[in-house]
Structure formats: C-alpha cells, structure tokens
Design a protein around this motif. Structure first.
Motif, PDB file in Angstrom:
ATOM      1  N   GLY A 159      -8.339  12.965  14.319  1.00 54.05           N
ATOM      2  CA  GLY A 159      -8.745  12.098  13.218  1.00 54.05           C
ATOM      3  C   GLY A 159      -7.689  11.067  12.887  1.00 54.05           C
ATOM      4  O   GLY A 159      -6.619  11.008  13.493  1.00 54.05           O
ATOM      5  N   PHE A 160      -7.988  10.246  11.862  1.00 58.38           N
ATOM      6  CA  PHE A 160      -7.106   9.152  11.468  1.00 58.38           C
ATOM      7  C   PHE A 160      -6.335   9.458  10.190  1.00 58.38           C
ATOM      8  O   PHE A 160      -5.384   8.768   9.868  1.00 58.38           O
ATOM      9  CB  PHE A 160      -7.920   7.869  11.273  1.00 58.38           C
ATOM     10  N   LEU A 169       0.861  -1.183   0.000  1.00 55.08           N
ATOM     11  CA  LEU A 169       0.000   0.000   0.000  1.00 55.08           C
ATOM     12  C   LEU A 169       0.896   1.231   0.000  1.00 55.08           C
ATOM     13  O   LEU A 169       1.760   1.376   0.871  1.00 55.08           O
ATOM     14  CB  LEU A 169      -0.913  -0.002   1.231  1.00 55.08           C
ATOM     15  N   ASP A 170       0.676   2.117  -0.954  1.00 48.43           N
ATOM     16  CA  ASP A 170       1.524   3.303  -1.092  1.00 48.43           C
ATOM     17  C   ASP A 170       0.712   4.577  -0.906  1.00 48.43           C
ATOM     18  O   ASP A 170      -0.422   4.689  -1.392  1.00 48.43           O
ATOM     19  CB  ASP A 170       2.187   3.338  -2.477  1.00 48.43           C
ATOM     20  N   GLY A 171       1.310   5.527  -0.214  1.00 47.81           N
ATOM     21  CA  GLY A 171       0.771   6.880  -0.176  1.00 47.81           C
ATOM     22  C   GLY A 171      -0.489   7.060   0.638  1.00 47.81           C
ATOM     23  O   GLY A 171      -1.298   7.953   0.333  1.00 47.81           O
ATOM     24  N   LEU A 172      -0.701   6.254   1.690  1.00 45.61           N
ATOM     25  CA  LEU A 172      -1.892   6.442   2.521  1.00 45.61           C
ATOM     26  C   LEU A 172      -1.657   7.608   3.495  1.00 45.61           C
ATOM     27  O   LEU A 172      -0.636   7.643   4.186  1.00 45.61           O
ATOM     28  CB  LEU A 172      -2.217   5.178   3.308  1.00 45.61           C
ATOM     29  N   PRO A 173      -2.599   8.549   3.594  1.00 48.20           N
ATOM     30  CA  PRO A 173      -2.397   9.722   4.468  1.00 48.20           C
ATOM     31  C   PRO A 173      -2.752   9.445   5.921  1.00 48.20           C
ATOM     32  O   PRO A 173      -3.616  10.094   6.513  1.00 48.20           O
ATOM     33  CB  PRO A 173      -3.343  10.755   3.846  1.00 48.20           C
ATOM     34  N   LEU A 174      -2.090   8.459   6.532  1.00 47.40           N
ATOM     35  CA  LEU A 174      -2.405   8.085   7.909  1.00 47.40           C
ATOM     36  C   LEU A 174      -1.848   9.108   8.887  1.00 47.40           C
ATOM     37  O   LEU A 174      -0.695   9.536   8.771  1.00 47.40           O
ATOM     38  CB  LEU A 174      -1.823   6.708   8.235  1.00 47.40           C
ATOM     39  N   PHE A 233       0.979  -1.827  14.563  1.00 47.87           N
ATOM     40  CA  PHE A 233       2.143  -1.045  14.172  1.00 47.87           C
ATOM     41  C   PHE A 233       1.843   0.428  14.455  1.00 47.87           C
ATOM     42  O   PHE A 233       0.691   0.831  14.632  1.00 47.87           O
ATOM     43  CB  PHE A 233       2.506  -1.253  12.691  1.00 47.87           C
ATOM     44  N   GLU A 234       2.894   1.220  14.495  1.00 52.32           N
ATOM     45  CA  GLU A 234       2.749   2.631  14.847  1.00 52.32           C
ATOM     46  C   GLU A 234       3.174   3.507  13.686  1.00 52.32           C
ATOM     47  O   GLU A 234       4.126   3.201  12.966  1.00 52.32           O
ATOM     48  CB  GLU A 234       3.598   2.966  16.077  1.00 52.32           C
ATOM     49  N   VAL A 235       2.454   4.597  13.499  1.00 53.60           N
ATOM     50  CA  VAL A 235       2.823   5.630  12.531  1.00 53.60           C
ATOM     51  C   VAL A 235       3.171   6.881  13.325  1.00 53.60           C
ATOM     52  O   VAL A 235       2.391   7.309  14.186  1.00 53.60           O
ATOM     53  CB  VAL A 235       1.671   5.915  11.545  1.00 53.60           C
ATOM     54  N   ALA A 236       4.336   7.431  13.092  1.00 53.05           N
ATOM     55  CA  ALA A 236       4.768   8.608  13.849  1.00 53.05           C
ATOM     56  C   ALA A 236       5.457   9.586  12.904  1.00 53.05           C
ATOM     57  O   ALA A 236       6.486   9.275  12.319  1.00 53.05           O
ATOM     58  CB  ALA A 236       5.716   8.192  14.973  1.00 53.05           C
TER      59      ALA A 236
END
Length: 376
Positions: free
Chosen positions: A364-365, A318-323, A352-355
């Motif tokens: 929001g997400f 998955l590429d370019g998701l605005p998480l 998993f973590e997005v930072a």
C-alpha cells in the motif's frame, strides 16, 4: 583525462524474426533475405575520469547495447571504443556463477573473471562476504540460494574489485529495499572515491543528484548530452507530453521543488515559482504515487496578487502524512478564469523518495505505527 572514449560506433543485429530456427525456415527463407536492425548508429561520447553519467531513453534506444560494447561483451560493426582502465560491469548480477559451486568458490571464480588475482580476492574476501551478509551460507551451493542472496553476492563481488570504471545496468532495481539502499550507499562511496560510473536506469528522477551528466539515446543516436536536470526535463517532457501547457498565457511554472524528510510520518514543503501570478485564480497541487495514483490534492484560491506582475512564489507545507516507503511525485496546475488551464507541471518531473523502516513487508501507499493487542 578520458576514462572512456566512444567514437562513431555503429552496431547492428539480425532481426529475431529473420532467424532460421527450423529446417523449414532454412529451406523456405532465402539466405540473402535476413533483415538487420540498427541498435546504435554513429554514437560518439567521452567520459572523463571520476565522472558519473547516466544513459536514458525508451526501451530499444540502445542503452544496454552501448554498455555491453564498452564492457567488451559485444564488438562494434564500425567505430572504436577505448577504456584503458580497470573496468567492472554490473550488467547482470551473478553472471558467471556456477550453480554447483559454493558461494565461496563462486567468489573466487567471479573475481577472476573480473580481473582479480587469487591473492587480491583473499584480501577482499571478508569484505565481500560481509556486504553480501550470507553468513554460513557462503559454503552452500549457490543453486540453493534465494534470488536475493544471489543478487547480494553478485553485487558484493563486483563492487569489491575496486574498479576504476564501473558500468551499471538497472541491477539496483533487484533485491529488497534494504539491499537497494546498501547498494546505493556503496555506489555513492565509489563515486566519492573517484570511480568513473556509467549507469543505465529508467528511474530517471534519482539521477538528478547522482550524475554529473545525462546522455539521452533515441533510436540508437545521441539526442542530447548535457547537465543532468536539463536533459531529464527535456526527456520527461517528450515522454509525458509538454512540461508546460500549450497556451498563450504569460503564467508559466518556472520551478516546482520538494523539500522533505524521509522519516515517519512524512513532512514536506512544496515550493511553486511562477513567471507571473496575475490572473491565476487557483493553484492545484497534487500528490501522486510513482505509478500515477492520486493520493490527495490541495487548492489555493487566488494565491497571488492580481495587481502584482512578474515572478512570484507559493509555498505549501504538509505535516504528518503517513506515507509508506516508496517513490512519489508532485503535480501543479495553474487555473485561470472559467477553470482554464494556464500551465501544468507533471508529477514525473518532481519526484522524491520516502524511505523509513515503518511497515516493512506491508503493501500500500499509507502506513502507520500499529498498536497490537491480544484479547481472550
């Protein structure tokens, strides 16, 4: 060499419902009718020097009680606890601070409670203030501090005592995101320097890499003690339901792994390994938030060769998701004929973590790099 040894420890408390708080309670309730509940029962464990372990379990399982016993805040009813090394406990940030004293004065007071001499505190004072990032507020009374400033100062004092054994009880859940990252980095530095760490956390996914061992407490007893991933998988399986679907199918999910960057926009690779791909008509991969909100699902139709049996692997990129920054998980379902569920893997088992710094302070997400303009 052992850093902490707990042998056959039992700890009980009076039940809150049995407390005599009023004169009427004391007259009506017989003194011999006070009930007690067992927080820990015959608990034994050994933590070696330089080892990082975590205590997990549901609320009321005895995790925090065990930490307080090791710290010497509580005493066991039976059994013994040995911890001969210098110990620092992060059970409540800022415990021992006096609201009418300045931050500077409280640093010396709190450091003394943790076993430092005045000279040792003076030698480390600049490091403490630098980590807390309080600037000129170090000479203001702590009653005027925000909760974030209070937490930063408490953590800075505790970790700069240079302990040999560090106890941590959920304190890293406080403060803003930037502060939490700095705390985690300092914890990693302490671990790398050989400090023995015992932590309690409900965010079990982050413990897989940080801890050498995980101990699962259940109703005051040690239910499982072993490799971090093995114990966490068993715990999550019990907490959420069976990790695998209860079917007679040979199609089993053996592993779901997520490899990703924490940058913006998010790019990740999801790898699904199965015991037998034959008969799988659809693989459904879901992306969920930590709280269980579904952000998206992706379907792979007849991804495996029906003619081939044995272990097979499927990969999704998955590429370019605005998480937005936060914690996420990936769920996987194997579907067979007539949409039957052959096997299922919960998102909580693959967190998993997005930072990243994008969208700081926004809710929001999803996030974005906004382009603002002002027009008259």
């Amino acid at each position: 060499m052992s850093a902490v040894v707990v042998e056959h420890v039992t700890k009980t408390f009076r039940s809150p419902s049995a407390s005599s708080n009023t004169l009427k309670d004391r007259v009506v309730r017989k003194s011999g009718a006070r009930e007690r509940f067992t927080a820990l029962e015959d608990v034994s464990l050994t933590v070696n020097e330089g080892e990082s372990i975590a205590l997990i379990g549901s609320n009321g399982s005895g995790k925090s009680t065990l930490l307080k016993l090791i710290a010497g805040i509580l005493y066991p009813d039976t059994g013994t606890i040995a911890c001969p090394q210098r110990l620092s406990a992060l059970l409540e940030l800022g415990a021992g601070f006096h609201p009418d004293l300045t931050g500077r004065e409280n640093v010396f007071l709190n450091a003394a409670l943790l076993g430092l001499t005045s000279k040792e505190t003076r030698d480390r004072f600049d490091d403490i203030v630098g980590f807390a990032d309080l600037g000129k507020f170090i000479d203001a009374p702590v009653r005027n501090y925000s909760s974030g400033m209070y937490a930063r100062l408490g953590f800075a004092v505790a970790v700069n005592t240079r302990p040999e054994v560090l106890l941590v009880d959920e304190v890293l859940a406080v403060g803003d995101e930037v502060f939490q990252r700095r705390c985690i980095q300092r914890m990693n530095d302490l671990r790398a320097s050989g400090v023995t760490i015992i932590t309690v956390s409900h965010g079990v996914q982050g413990l897989r890499e940080f801890c050498d061992r995980v101990i699962w407490l259940d109703h005051g007893r040690v239910k499982q003690d072993g490799n971090s991933s093995d114990v966490i998988d068993e715990y999550l399986g019990k907490a959420i339901g069976l990790v695998h679907a209860t079917t007679e199918s040979n199609n089993r999910i053996l592993e779901v792994a997520v490899t990703s960057s924490q940058d913006f926009p998010w790019t990740g690779t999801i790898r699904v390994r199965v015991s037998d791909g034959g008969g799988v008509e659809r693989v459904i991969v879901g992306l969920l938030t930590h709280s269980g909100t579904v952000l998206g699902t992706w379907n792979a139709l007849t991804p495996f060769s029906n003619k081939q049996s044995g272990r097979q692997e499927l990969q999704l990129q998955l590429d370019g998701l605005p998480l937005a920054s936060g914690h996420y998980g990936v769920s996987v379902t194997l579907a067979g004929p007539n949409e039957s569920t052959l096997d299922w893997w919960p998102a909580a088992s693959t967190g998993f973590e997005v930072a990243h710094g994008t969208g700081v302070g926004e809710a929001g997400f999803l996030t974005a790099n906004p382009i603002w303009s002002v027009r008259e």
